[in-house]
Design a protein around this motif. Structure first.
Motif, PDB file in Angstrom:
ATOM      1  N   SER A 158       0.856  -1.255   0.019  1.00 60.52           N
ATOM      2  CA  SER A 158      -0.074   0.043  -0.259  1.00 60.52           C
ATOM      3  C   SER A 158       0.780   1.245  -0.117  1.00 60.52           C
ATOM      4  CB  SER A 158      -0.808   0.034   1.153  1.00 60.52           C
ATOM      5  OG  SER A 158      -1.549  -1.203   1.497  1.00 60.52           O
ATOM      6  N   GLY A 160       4.232   3.822  -1.303  1.00 58.70           N
ATOM      7  CA  GLY A 160       4.602   4.588  -2.567  1.00 58.70           C
ATOM      8  C   GLY A 160       4.982   3.515  -3.624  1.00 58.70           C
ATOM      9  N   VAL A 161       6.099   3.046  -3.071  1.00 61.57           N
ATOM     10  CA  VAL A 161       6.929   2.088  -4.244  1.00 61.57           C
ATOM     11  C   VAL A 161       5.954   1.021  -4.423  1.00 61.57           C
ATOM     12  CG1 VAL A 161       8.954   0.562  -4.418  1.00 61.57           C
ATOM     13  CG2 VAL A 161       9.174   2.789  -3.148  1.00 61.57           C
ATOM     14  N   THR A 180       0.373  -7.101   2.534  1.00 62.00           N
ATOM     15  CA  THR A 180       0.087  -6.018   3.223  1.00 62.00           C
ATOM     16  C   THR A 180      -0.191  -6.063   4.583  1.00 62.00           C
ATOM     17  OG1 THR A 180      -1.533  -3.676   3.023  1.00 62.00           O
ATOM     18  CG2 THR A 180      -2.308  -5.841   2.352  1.00 62.00           C
ATOM     19  N   GLY A 181       0.091  -5.029   5.322  1.00 65.90           N
ATOM     20  CA  GLY A 181      -0.650  -5.156   6.910  1.00 65.90           C
ATOM     21  C   GLY A 181      -1.785  -4.430   6.936  1.00 65.90           C
ATOM     22  N   ARG A 182      -2.559  -4.022   5.741  1.00 65.46           N
ATOM     23  CA  ARG A 182      -3.860  -3.494   5.873  1.00 65.46           C
ATOM     24  C   ARG A 182      -4.893  -4.016   4.912  1.00 65.46           C
ATOM     25  NH1 ARG A 182      -1.735   2.947   4.682  1.00 65.46           N
ATOM     26  NH2 ARG A 182       0.107   1.929   4.010  1.00 65.46           N
ATOM     27  N   ARG A 200       0.723  -9.540   5.434  1.00 62.99           N
ATOM     28  CA  ARG A 200       2.262  -9.228   5.717  1.00 62.99           C
ATOM     29  C   ARG A 200       2.794 -10.355   6.730  1.00 62.99           C
ATOM     30  NH1 ARG A 200       2.826  -3.112   7.421  1.00 62.99           N
ATOM     31  NH2 ARG A 200       2.784  -3.276   9.340  1.00 62.99           N
ATOM     32  N   CYS A 243      14.446  -2.919  -2.057  1.00 71.15           N
ATOM     33  CA  CYS A 243      14.878  -1.727  -2.530  1.00 71.15           C
ATOM     34  C   CYS A 243      14.203  -0.599  -1.233  1.00 71.15           C
ATOM     35  CB  CYS A 243      14.161  -0.927  -3.472  1.00 71.15           C
ATOM     36  SG  CYS A 243      12.183  -1.213  -3.284  1.00 71.15           S
ATOM     37  N   LEU A 245      13.469  -0.623   3.378  1.00 70.80           N
ATOM     38  CA  LEU A 245      13.756  -1.181   4.870  1.00 70.80           C
ATOM     39  C   LEU A 245      12.512  -0.971   5.961  1.00 70.80           C
ATOM     40  CD1 LEU A 245      14.155   1.824   5.607  1.00 70.80           C
ATOM     41  CD2 LEU A 245      16.696   1.205   5.484  1.00 70.80           C
ATOM     42  N   ILE A 268      18.513  -1.988  -5.089  1.00 73.01           N
ATOM     43  CA  ILE A 268      18.113  -1.133  -5.963  1.00 73.01           C
ATOM     44  C   ILE A 268      18.348   0.313  -5.335  1.00 73.01           C
ATOM     45  CG2 ILE A 268      16.024   0.070  -6.876  1.00 73.01           C
ATOM     46  CD1 ILE A 268      16.563  -2.512  -7.976  1.00 73.01           C
ATOM     47  N   SER A 270      17.985   4.660  -5.699  1.00 67.36           N
ATOM     48  CA  SER A 270      17.640   5.639  -6.546  1.00 67.36           C
ATOM     49  C   SER A 270      18.723   6.725  -6.777  1.00 67.36           C
ATOM     50  CB  SER A 270      16.026   5.896  -5.947  1.00 67.36           C
ATOM     51  OG  SER A 270      16.427   6.522  -4.913  1.00 67.36           O
TER      52      SER A 270
HETATM   53  P1  NDP Z   1       5.921   3.907   2.306  1.00 67.29           P
HETATM   54  O1  NDP Z   1       6.000   4.296   3.738  1.00 67.29           O
HETATM   55  O2  NDP Z   1       4.913   4.654   1.577  1.00 67.29           O
HETATM   56  O3  NDP Z   1       5.383   2.653   2.067  1.00 67.29           O
HETATM   57  C1  NDP Z   1       6.005   1.620   2.822  1.00 67.29           C
HETATM   58  C2  NDP Z   1       5.112   0.449   3.132  1.00 67.29           C
HETATM   59  O4  NDP Z   1       5.747  -0.840   3.942  1.00 67.29           O
HETATM   60  C3  NDP Z   1       3.988   0.694   3.839  1.00 67.29           C
HETATM   61  O5  NDP Z   1       3.086   1.432   3.403  1.00 67.29           O
HETATM   62  C4  NDP Z   1       3.577  -0.464   4.680  1.00 67.29           C
HETATM   63  O6  NDP Z   1       2.842  -1.071   3.495  1.00 67.29           O
HETATM   64  C5  NDP Z   1       4.788  -1.255   4.751  1.00 67.29           C
HETATM   65  N1  NDP Z   1       5.399  -1.372   5.955  1.00 67.29           N
HETATM   66  C6  NDP Z   1       5.405  -0.219   6.855  1.00 67.29           C
HETATM   67  N2  NDP Z   1       6.195  -0.821   7.994  1.00 67.29           N
HETATM   68  C7  NDP Z   1       5.974  -2.066   7.913  1.00 67.29           C
HETATM   69  C8  NDP Z   1       6.829  -2.930   8.968  1.00 67.29           C
HETATM   70  N3  NDP Z   1       7.178  -2.829  10.154  1.00 67.29           N
HETATM   71  N4  NDP Z   1       6.794  -4.182   8.440  1.00 67.29           N
HETATM   72  C9  NDP Z   1       6.357  -4.675   7.361  1.00 67.29           C
HETATM   73  N5  NDP Z   1       5.748  -3.590   6.115  1.00 67.29           N
HETATM   74  C10 NDP Z   1       5.681  -2.549   6.674  1.00 67.29           C
HETATM   75  O7  NDP Z   1       7.469   4.181   1.760  1.00 67.29           O
HETATM   76  P2  NDP Z   1       7.879   4.114   0.234  1.00 67.29           P
HETATM   77  O8  NDP Z   1       7.041   3.550  -0.506  1.00 67.29           O
HETATM   78  O9  NDP Z   1       8.068   5.763  -0.191  1.00 67.29           O
HETATM   79  O10 NDP Z   1       9.388   3.681   0.608  1.00 67.29           O
HETATM   80  C11 NDP Z   1       9.221   2.254   1.055  1.00 67.29           C
HETATM   81  C12 NDP Z   1      10.601   1.911   1.360  1.00 67.29           C
HETATM   82  O11 NDP Z   1      11.498   1.946   0.307  1.00 67.29           O
HETATM   83  C13 NDP Z   1      11.517   2.659   2.515  1.00 67.29           C
HETATM   84  O12 NDP Z   1      12.222   1.625   3.434  1.00 67.29           O
HETATM   85  C14 NDP Z   1      12.188   3.527   1.608  1.00 67.29           C
HETATM   86  O13 NDP Z   1      13.049   4.143   2.457  1.00 67.29           O
HETATM   87  C15 NDP Z   1      12.627   2.685   0.613  1.00 67.29           C
HETATM   88  N6  NDP Z   1      13.236   3.473  -0.600  1.00 67.29           N
HETATM   89  C16 NDP Z   1      14.337   2.977  -1.243  1.00 67.29           C
HETATM   90  C17 NDP Z   1      14.688   3.650  -2.336  1.00 67.29           C
HETATM   91  C18 NDP Z   1      16.075   3.361  -2.904  1.00 67.29           C
HETATM   92  O14 NDP Z   1      16.627   4.355  -3.400  1.00 67.29           O
HETATM   93  N7  NDP Z   1      16.383   2.201  -2.367  1.00 67.29           N
HETATM   94  C19 NDP Z   1      14.080   4.846  -2.907  1.00 67.29           C
HETATM   95  C20 NDP Z   1      12.718   4.959  -2.346  1.00 67.29           C
HETATM   96  C21 NDP Z   1      12.224   4.397  -1.108  1.00 67.29           C
HETATM   97  P3  NDP Z   1       1.538  -2.055   3.963  1.00 67.29           P
HETATM   98  O15 NDP Z   1       0.510  -1.006   4.867  1.00 67.29           O
HETATM   99  O16 NDP Z   1       0.592  -2.172   2.608  1.00 67.29           O
HETATM  100  O17 NDP Z   1       1.801  -3.364   4.638  1.00 67.29           O
END
Ligand code: NDP
Length: 328
Positions: A158, A160-161, A180-182, A200, A243, A245, A268, A270
């Motif tokens: 859910s 951004g990535v 997903t956790g949602r 998840r 990509c 954490l 990956i 960016s």
């Molecule tokens: P978001 O916060 O939009 O998305 C992260 C998603 O991860 C959440 O929506 C949730 O999805 C899930 N999540 C959150 N906490 C946990 C947890 N404790 N355990 C498991 N799942 C979890 O962030 P972005 O999409 O912007 O970025 C995602 C990740 O990618 C980040 O870690 C960011 O730092 C990294 N990133 C790295 C880049 C690179 O160059 N390598 C560039 C851009 C981002 P759900 O609720 O669906 O489970």
């Protein structure tokens, strides 16, 4: 002439962030000045705005790892006033003033022209998150993961990535499973193109070195036990693009998937991607991303609301992408 910007400071170890008025003398070195239309809030911006991780290396700094706008002045022949441009990475919002401001000055070699038919708003709806999703899809393609070979898993679905990865993979014809956790967002995820949705929690606890083979490939923005389990469940010869954490920076895995199933773990990044690959990624986004789907995952806020979004993205409460209209 002054312009509005968010400025992050750190004085005597105390983090501060507020909207201030700056002028052109405050901008950093660069040969191109940009009138910024939009920026965005990625997870990393959440960390920078709140000071929860040392993203910003020099203070005070304008945060924002992404920006899109129009060239105002340029010392380069390939970039003319009025050109629509996008900049992401290269230390923007980390050690060079970033996108959460009405104006920016950057090095011309960092700039990508916004490819048609994208607008600057759509470029920021994609932002670093979407561009990273595209880099991850390209890594799967390079790894030989083709549509029709089996299910491709997207974790952090859910976010951004994750959201843009699902839309892209489905546009390329892959069978996508969203983790997903949602669970209440299942409709959102299938609307983006996921064929099915898993909880998840099935991936987040310590697992076995080798699990039952399921995924032809995967895009993981979660790391930690989740990535370890994804690797252990990846089919012979599959590729996993790592990509993020969101669960943790650790990777408590074994080498078993690599040496017994020839699985590839593709990293990956960016930030320092060479310009040619950036141009290719943005051009593929412009060609393949469904812009109606992009609109459904995007919210737009003004500069003053960026702080609230920063807190919510770290709390895992933001769905999809948030664009910041720096002129609102
Ligand atoms: P978001 O916060 O939009 O998305 C992260 C998603 O991860 C959440 O929506 C949730 O999805 C899930 N999540 C959150 N906490 C946990 C947890 N404790 N355990 C498991 N799942 C979890 O962030 P972005 O999409 O912007 O970025 C995602 C990740 O990618 C980040 O870690 C960011 O730092 C990294 N990133 C790295 C880049 C690179 O160059 N390598 C560039 C851009 C981002 P759900 O609720 O669906 O489970």
């Amino acid at each position: 002439m002054t312009f509005r910007a968010i400025r992050v400071s750190k004085e005597h170890g105390v983090h501060g962030a507020s909207v201030v008025a700056l002028n052109d003398e405050d901008l950093m070195d660069g040969d191109v000045t940009i009138a910024v239309d939009y920026s965005t809030i990625n997870y990393k911006d959440g960390l920078a705005l709140t000071g929860k991780a040392p993203i910003i290396k020099t203070f005070p700094l304008v945060p924002g790892i992404d920006l899109a706008g129009r060239v105002q002045t340029s010392a380069r022949t390939d970039l003319k006033p009025g050109d629509a441009v996008v900049v992401n990475g290269w230390g923007l919002g980390e050690h060079h003033h970033g996108g959460l401001a009405q104006r920016a000055r950057v090095k011309g070699e960092w700039i990508v022209k916004v490819p048609s038919p994208l607008t600057t708003h759509q470029a920021m709806a994609i932002g670093t998150a979407g561009y990273t999703a595209m880099l991850a899809v390209m890594a799967l393609q390079r790894g030989g993961v083709a549509p029709g070979q089996g299910e491709v898993l997207v974790t952090g679905a859910s976010g951004g990535v994750g959201s843009i990865a699902i839309a892209l993979l489905s546009a390329f014809g892959y069978r996508v499973v969203a983790s997903t956790g949602r669970p209440d967002e299942s409709g959102y995820l299938t609307g983006l193109g996921a064929g099915s949705v898993i909880d998840r929690n099935t991936l987040s606890a310590p697992g076995r070195p080798l699990g039952t083979e399921r995924w032809a490939g995967a895009i993981d923005s979660v790391g930690s036990h989740t990535l370890a389990n994804v690797l252990s469940q990846t089919r012979y010869g599959g590729t996993v693009a790592a990509c993020g954490l969101a669960q943790g920076l650790d990777l408590p895995a074994s080498v078993a998937p690599f040496i017994l199933r020839a699985v590839t773990l593709a990293g990956i990044d960016s930030v320092r991607v060479p310009i040619g690959i950036r141009v290719e990624a943005w051009s593929q986004l412009a060609r393949h991303l469904d812009l109606d789907k992009l609109a459904t995952i995007t919210s737009t806020v003004g500069l003053d609301q960026a702080f609230d979004v920063a807190n919510r993205i770290l709390a895992g409460q933001v769905r999809g992408r948030t664009v910041v209209d720096v002129n609102a």
